[in-house]
Enzyme design. Structure first.
Site, PDB file in Angstrom:
ATOM      1  N   ASP A 331       0.825  -1.208   0.000  1.00  0.00           N
ATOM      2  CA  ASP A 331       0.000   0.000   0.000  1.00  0.00           C
ATOM      3  C   ASP A 331       0.858   1.256   0.000  1.00  0.00           C
ATOM      4  OD1 ASP A 331       0.840  -0.694   2.643  1.00  0.00           O
ATOM      5  OD2 ASP A 331      -0.521   0.835   3.421  1.00  0.00           O
ATOM      6  N   GLU A 332       0.232   2.353  -0.388  1.00  0.00           N
ATOM      7  CA  GLU A 332       0.765   3.715  -0.240  1.00  0.00           C
ATOM      8  C   GLU A 332       2.200   3.861  -0.761  1.00  0.00           C
ATOM      9  OE1 GLU A 332      -1.707   5.452   3.534  1.00  0.00           O
ATOM     10  OE2 GLU A 332       0.060   4.241   4.005  1.00  0.00           O
ATOM     11  N   VAL A 333       2.427   3.413  -1.982  1.00  0.00           N
ATOM     12  CA  VAL A 333       3.758   3.544  -2.590  1.00  0.00           C
ATOM     13  C   VAL A 333       3.852   4.911  -3.278  1.00  0.00           C
ATOM     14  CG1 VAL A 333       5.421   2.570  -4.206  1.00  0.00           C
ATOM     15  CG2 VAL A 333       3.882   1.058  -2.928  1.00  0.00           C
TER      16      VAL A 333
END
Length: 536
Positions: A331-333
């Site tokens: 997530d959230e790259v």
């Protein structure tokens, strides 16, 4: 037969719930009960006015079928949970001397040989009967026996120091969802092994069966790796804030005895700043104006050395954690650092990715999934991996955590993947007042989809992220609010009236207090017959 009436007066403020789940006004409620009120509510549950006394000095649990260390441990544990607590201050009807009979044993009949570890899809069903002929708990597996013994413990009420009682009861029970998890984050703030164990005990008493251990993140790396010991010595806050291999094995064993799976999460390529403090060239070097700026981004997906490290690291994780699944995050790259790095830009061109950095993320994730799949492990991922187009194995479990979760559940299941819901169950999001109905009114089956799609939703997880909790408050902030989600995942879909649930939740909270958990108040002003006292 005379009815024994126990007046358990619990006063608390509770609002009337409107159709959209919002409290319209507050109301003072006095609750009286003739029997313990189970949480989560069983699938089929009925009680009679017949009351059976239990003498703590004579009662025992007895295995009449298969037995093993898990069951024997439960017998010992619940003997203490039910009878070893301090005397509860309850008031009884003066006619309570008339009893239907006495109870000296709970016969526990487990049909099949015990499994070594809990697993996805284990049979947790059980049948419990308490009548004039005795008390019997039947289950196909030891896991069902654990859940049934917990229910039995909740039905027993205390009369005085040595005398307890329970109503005649018939229960047929099983969970609605097979994956009922709770996430704890031990990177933002370290949690002691003792605190984690207390949380596992609390989980078992609300029938959770998965501990999602978000063990590392950007802030710290407390996992002690045998192959890469510097990851903890350089990535943890300090040498005291780590989990040794022995401690990890201790937590896994403690969870096993409770019928709880331990699924570790090692999130990448983002959320990995603490990894790069010891693994040379693992993280992407960031640039500003064509020059290095001293900052680092996600794992560098262009270097073969990254995948060599990941292969060796996750091979170890596969050995340390026995569960079939590993959570790989995803997530959230943030793509900014990748975009700034000329080597990454050249790699993108070489691979024909153009300027679509989601394809670069897909490339990394696919390589990682192949590594973990080669270990004969299944994997869980956050929804971004699928949202960004990565192809994953058919048995992948996708965890939905963002807003718009109804649409996302439809999308994930239409692709044929198993799904978990956590979007509406972030306990770390707190608000003043009575907030638990918001959790209670969220259901994984609420999305529009076919029957086959809904079968792919295997459950959900309640999440306690660690930015603002540590040893001092994680238990009180988690409990009993997490129990609300436990009922949503265990009980029938029709069990969704927050007003009806409130008295049982209040009793469950007081029961947790009696059992030694610092469970916070959730319904406003009131009291428990036995208040929490800090051990001295």
């Amino acid at each position: 037969m005379a009815v024994v009436i126990c007046f358990l007066f619990v006063h608390f403020l509770i609002g009337l719930v409107s159709s959209n789940g919002e409290y319209q006004k507050e109301k003072l409620v006095s609750v009286s009960a003739t029997t313990g009120m189970p949480w989560p509510l069983p699938q089929q549950y009925s009680s009679t006015p017949d009351v059976y006394t239990i003498n703590r000095n004579a009662f025992k649990f007895k295995a009449t079928g298969q037995s093993c260390d898990i069951l024997e441990s439960a017998f010992f544990r619940y003997q203490t949970i039910i009878f070893g607590m301090r005397e509860e201050t309850l008031k009884f009807h003066p006619k309570n001397s008339l009893k239907a009979g006495s109870l000296t044993v709970l016969n526990v009949n487990v049909k099949n040989k015990c499994d070594r570890y809990p697993y996805l899809g284990m049979d947790e069903s059980y049948n419990l009967t308490i009548s004039a002929t005795g008390a019997t708990l039947n289950s196909n597996s030891v896991w069902g026996a654990l859940r049934g013994i917990e229910t039995f413990s909740q039905l027993v009420l205390q009369q005085d120091t040595n005398m307890f009682f329970v109503n005649g009861t018939t229960i047929s029970d099983y969970p609605r969802f097979q994956h009922r998890g709770l996430l704890l984050d031990t990177s933002r703030h370290f949690l002691d092994v003792t605190i984690i164990k207390q949380n596992l005990l609390a989980m078992s008493q609300s029938k959770f069966n998965v501990f999602h251990w978000h063990i590392v993140d950007d802030q710290s790396f407390p996992y002690t790796s045998k192959n890469f010991p510097d990851m903890a010595s350089k990535g943890a806050y300090d040498s005291r804030h780590i989990y040794t291999q022995d401690q990890i094995a201790e937590i896994i064993e403690f969870a096993r005895i409770l019928g709880i799976r331990v699924i570790p999460e090692f999130d990448s390529p983002g959320h990995s700043q603490s990894w790069g403090k010891s693994i040379t060239d693992l993280l992407t070097k960031c640039y500003s104006g064509g020059k290095r700026n001293g900052q680092y981004g996600p794992v560098d997906p262009t270097l073969e050395t990254s995948y060599g490290f990941l292969s060796k690291f996750f091979a170890e994780i596969g050995r340390v954690f026995p569960d079939q699944y590993i959570h790989l995050g995803g997530d959230e790259v943030n793509f900014d650092c990748w975009k700034s790095n000329p080597n990454v830009t050249a790699f993108m061109k070489q691979k024909g990715f153009g300027t679509d950095y989601a394809k670069l993320e897909e490339y990394y994730v696919q390589r990682l999934l192949d590594i973990v799949g080669g270990l004969k492990k299944g994997y869980m991922i956050w929804q971004e991996v699928v949202d960004n187009g990565a192809k994953v194995k058919p048995d992948t479990v996708v965890e939905v955590w963002k807003r718009g979760y109804l649409q996302e559940l439809y999308k994930v299941t239409s692709l044929g993947y198993k799904a978990l819901l956590s979007s509406c169950w972030y306990l770390s999001d707190i608000a003043y007042g009575i907030d638990w109905p918001n959790f209670y009114n969220c259901d994984p089956d609420d999305f529009f989809g076919t029957a086959e799609q809904k079968k792919l939703v295997i459950g959900g997880e309640v999440c306690m992220w660690g930015e603002y909790v540590d040893n001092t408050n994680v238990l009180s902030r988690t409990w009993p609010r997490a129990s609300v989600v436990a009922e949503r995942l265990w009980s029938a879909q029709s069990v969704k009236d927050a007003n009806a649930a409130a008295p049982r939740l209040e009793e469950h909270r007081c029961r947790m207090i009696k059992r030694g958990f610092p469970a916070e108040t959730v319904n406003g002003p009131g009291f428990c017959p036995q208040e929490y006292a800090i051990p001295v």
